[in-house]
Write an enzyme that holds these catalytic residues in place. Sequence first.
Site, PDB file in Angstrom:
ATOM      1  N   SER A 123       0.824  -1.211   0.000  1.00  0.00           N
ATOM      2  CA  SER A 123       0.000   0.000   0.000  1.00  0.00           C
ATOM      3  C   SER A 123       0.854   1.255   0.000  1.00  0.00           C
ATOM      4  CB  SER A 123      -0.906   0.015   1.237  1.00  0.00           C
ATOM      5  OG  SER A 123      -0.122   0.003   2.431  1.00  0.00           O
ATOM      6  N   HIS A 144      -3.328  -4.081  -5.235  1.00  0.00           N
ATOM      7  CA  HIS A 144      -3.581  -3.557  -3.897  1.00  0.00           C
ATOM      8  C   HIS A 144      -5.044  -3.717  -3.522  1.00  0.00           C
ATOM      9  CE1 HIS A 144      -3.802   0.109  -1.024  1.00  0.00           C
ATOM     10  NE2 HIS A 144      -3.601  -1.004  -0.352  1.00  0.00           N
ATOM     11  N   GLU A 156      -6.542  -1.713  -6.594  1.00  0.00           N
ATOM     12  CA  GLU A 156      -5.688  -0.820  -7.379  1.00  0.00           C
ATOM     13  C   GLU A 156      -4.661  -1.669  -8.127  1.00  0.00           C
ATOM     14  OE1 GLU A 156      -5.505   3.396  -4.976  1.00  0.00           O
ATOM     15  OE2 GLU A 156      -4.270   1.757  -4.206  1.00  0.00           O
ATOM     16  N   ASN A 194      -4.735   6.300  -1.088  1.00  0.00           N
ATOM     17  CA  ASN A 194      -3.982   6.810   0.053  1.00  0.00           C
ATOM     18  C   ASN A 194      -3.423   8.206  -0.192  1.00  0.00           C
ATOM     19  OD1 ASN A 194      -4.318   4.831   1.998  1.00  0.00           O
ATOM     20  ND2 ASN A 194      -2.691   3.568   1.178  1.00  0.00           N
TER      21      ASN A 194
END
Length: 506
Positions: A123, A144, A156, A194
């Site tokens: 991540s 991900h 992802e 993120n």
Amino acid sequence: MPALDTQTKVAVVGAGAMGSGIAQVAAQAGHQVYLHDQREGAAQAGRDGIAKQLQRRVDKGKMQQQDLDAVIDRIQPVANLDAVADAGLVIEAIIEDLQIKRQLLANLEDLCAGDAILATNTSSISVTALGAEMNKPERLVGMHFFNPAPLMALVEVVMGLATSQAVADTVHATATAWGKKPVYATSTPGFIVNRVARPFYAESLRLLQEQATDAATLDAIIREAGQFRMGAFELTDLIGHDVNYAVTNSVFNSYYQDPRFLPSLIQKELVEAGRLGRKSGQGFYPYGEGAEKPQPQTEPAQQSDETVVIAEGNPGVAAPLLERLKAAGLTIIERDGPGQIRFGNAVLALTDGRMATERAANEGVANLVLFDLAFDYSNASRLALAPADQASEAAVSCACALLQKAGIAVSLIADRPGLVIMRTVAMLANEAADAALHGVATIADIDLAMKAGLNYPDGPLSWSDRLGAGHVFNVLTNIQNSYAEDRYRPALLLRKNAFAQKGFYS
């Protein structure tokens, strides 16, 4: 590229919560799955945990016992890494350490066939950096998942500098076949979610630090006006402040201390105090037996005999609020004007990023009370109001009474630029626009990622379009002028679209 056939064996290295969840997803999709962990007994414990989770679904009548048995039969715990050699897809979900992951990938390159796809669930680590020492970095791709992997839709698909497009396309198609919603992303710090999500936490933390109001009230506004599933403080308590603060620092440092990602001193204090959230029993809120969560500040009922609302000018995105007031039995008189709502002594207006006090002085409207953005004014159950310092108590009372007549709870907050929802959404859209400009992902994939990965009520760029061309740009310009900080600089795409008078999807 087509998805991997279910005859292709999948290996997951790392049998923690994330690795076990990924193994469950692959097995439920019909693949034979190897589950490996270097810790003795961890792979078997992971398989047993999957069985326990699925048994709950069987007990509730949501799954057939034979289906559970079939899934568990397809998961094979293996003690030695050599056992995964015939897997066509290997997904590593081990500790977030560059060198440890690189060593594992080197071992997998030696073990697995040359056409096997190697995927990382990282991540935070660059896929490019992970593949830099591989013999064939083109076979490495980020895959991900979000926790819990069986429930969260987003994956992802992250391309490093050397990742083959065919490999990324195969993984994308495979994730779709597994019932997920995959998006493509380039290997930049934070990938999509993120990175773009940082303002969701940062703006609430900053408002708390500026004493706009308390944490419980900010969370309630985020939920009840913004229709986010959780407020920033509830969510960071759930994630763990050590984890959330570490990610913020990682993104901040990876972008060379760009002030957009500046970590919060309040969260730093929580981490240093060991108040990590739910897992430690104390974060922004107390947890454990007998703990009582603080309640949001809600204004008591205000009395007003007024029945007439004067709408001056186009209410724009707040038009449903006028309809709601009309449905509550108030008389709405519409006339030309600057986009304000007059009720008794109060003049209400949607925040444009300026403080109410500044705007009241500039516009010569002493009794100005700003109201916050809502995702949908027709069903918002709470709104934030910020009165100008010049506003009389009677005007503030009238503003509260007006919203209360429509069944809306009112939280008065201190006069801060952009209030709560408006500044949060504007900054989310700003970060999303910057990510799109830099080719991190497409506009559509960024919006999908934020909805599927974090359950946002809308993608930030779609939400920006709903507010109208140039609206977010103007809000951010005003907020930046208020703070005189680079943190709030509008993204280039927002500026360009504002002058072109177009949206991201037009």
